[in-house]
Every structure is written in C-alpha cells, then in structure tokens.
Design a protein around this motif. Structure first.
Motif, PDB file in Angstrom:
ATOM      1  N   HIS A  77      11.165 -20.771  12.579  1.00  0.00           N
ATOM      2  CA  HIS A  77      11.492 -21.929  11.751  1.00  0.00           C
ATOM      3  C   HIS A  77      12.289 -21.498  10.509  1.00  0.00           C
ATOM      4  CE1 HIS A  77      10.346 -25.953   9.901  1.00  0.00           C
ATOM      5  NE2 HIS A  77      10.726 -25.268   8.838  1.00  0.00           N
ATOM      6  N   HIS A 130      16.425 -21.976   9.336  1.00  0.00           N
ATOM      7  CA  HIS A 130      16.993 -22.444   8.065  1.00  0.00           C
ATOM      8  C   HIS A 130      18.128 -21.525   7.614  1.00  0.00           C
ATOM      9  CE1 HIS A 130      14.394 -25.738   7.520  1.00  0.00           C
ATOM     10  NE2 HIS A 130      13.319 -25.093   7.153  1.00  0.00           N
ATOM     11  N   ASP A 182      15.108 -29.254   8.446  1.00  0.00           N
ATOM     12  CA  ASP A 182      13.759 -29.575   8.903  1.00  0.00           C
ATOM     13  C   ASP A 182      13.729 -30.747   9.881  1.00  0.00           C
ATOM     14  OD1 ASP A 182      11.995 -27.674   7.736  1.00  0.00           O
ATOM     15  OD2 ASP A 182      12.425 -28.541   5.787  1.00  0.00           O
TER      16      ASP A 182
END
Ligand code: ZN
Length: 125
Positions: free
Chosen positions: A106, A110, A116
């Motif tokens: 995750h 980014h 998100d």
C-alpha cells in the motif's frame, strides 16, 4: 498479537522479497523503516478518518509528481511501518504476515502515485 521487533523486521523483509523484481528495485530508493507507532504529526499528515488505525505512512513526493531539478533538494523518501498498530489489529502471526504485506504494498503504491481511493478499489485500502 505481539511479536518481537526482530521477528517483525523479518516479516517486513519477507514482504519486500515477495514483491516483483521491478518493484523491489524501487524499494532500494526508499528508506523503509519500522517504528513503534505514528507521531501526532504523522496522523495529521495521513488525515485519517475517525476510527481508522494508521498502519503505515509514505513520506515523500510520489514519482509522477516530481520535477526533475528540484527533487534533489528534498529529503529522501521514507516509508514507515508502524508495529504496534499492526499488532493491535491482528489476532495471530498469519494475520500479521498478511497485514505487513498489504501495508508495505500500500505505501509503496503511494510512492508510485496511486492514491487511497484507487487502492481501496483494489482491495488494498
Ligand atoms: Zn494510503
């Protein structure tokens, strides 16, 4: 479920080793650090909704948003993985393994400029 820092570090290392080679190469450009828990500032930067737990944080300018000359002046990219919050949402070692893997992916996403909302759609929110 609580594990030693050493065991946790091994799990983070294993999560990185599971990444495809091209992604793993990029991880070398990012400082991947394990911290006990986020600071108040980290929580503010992350802008979490109430009731959510911050498990990791990417600090830096995502690759697609960088200007070529100016980027040398800023601090190196950093991904923090927060051990205590991850432990607090996991009941056993398998869950920690899975949660560490998701959190590393995750935060790395980014770094590649994936936000998100998109990660949520991909089931990695
Ligand atoms: Zn995120």
């Amino acid at each position: 479920m609580i594990v030693s820092r050493e065991a946790f570090r091994d799990l983070v290392r294993e999560a990185v080793e599971l990444l495809p080679t091209e992604l793993r190469r990029e991880v070398k450009n990012v400082d991947l650090v394990i911290e006990d828990r986020p600071t108040q500032e980290d929580l503010e930067v992350a802008g979490l909704e109430p009731g959510h737990t911050l498990l990791g944080l990417y600090h830096g300018v995502p690759l697609p948003f960088r200007g070529h000359e100016s980027y040398n002046l800023v601090l190196p990219d950093k991904i923090s993985i927060y051990q205590e919050p991850i432990e607090s949402v996991c009941r056993n070692r398998d869950e920690i393994v899975e949660q560490v893997r998701i959190t590393v992916l995750h935060e790395l996403a980014h770094y590649f400029g994936i936000d998100d909302d998109r990660l949520h759609e991909l089931g990695m929110g």
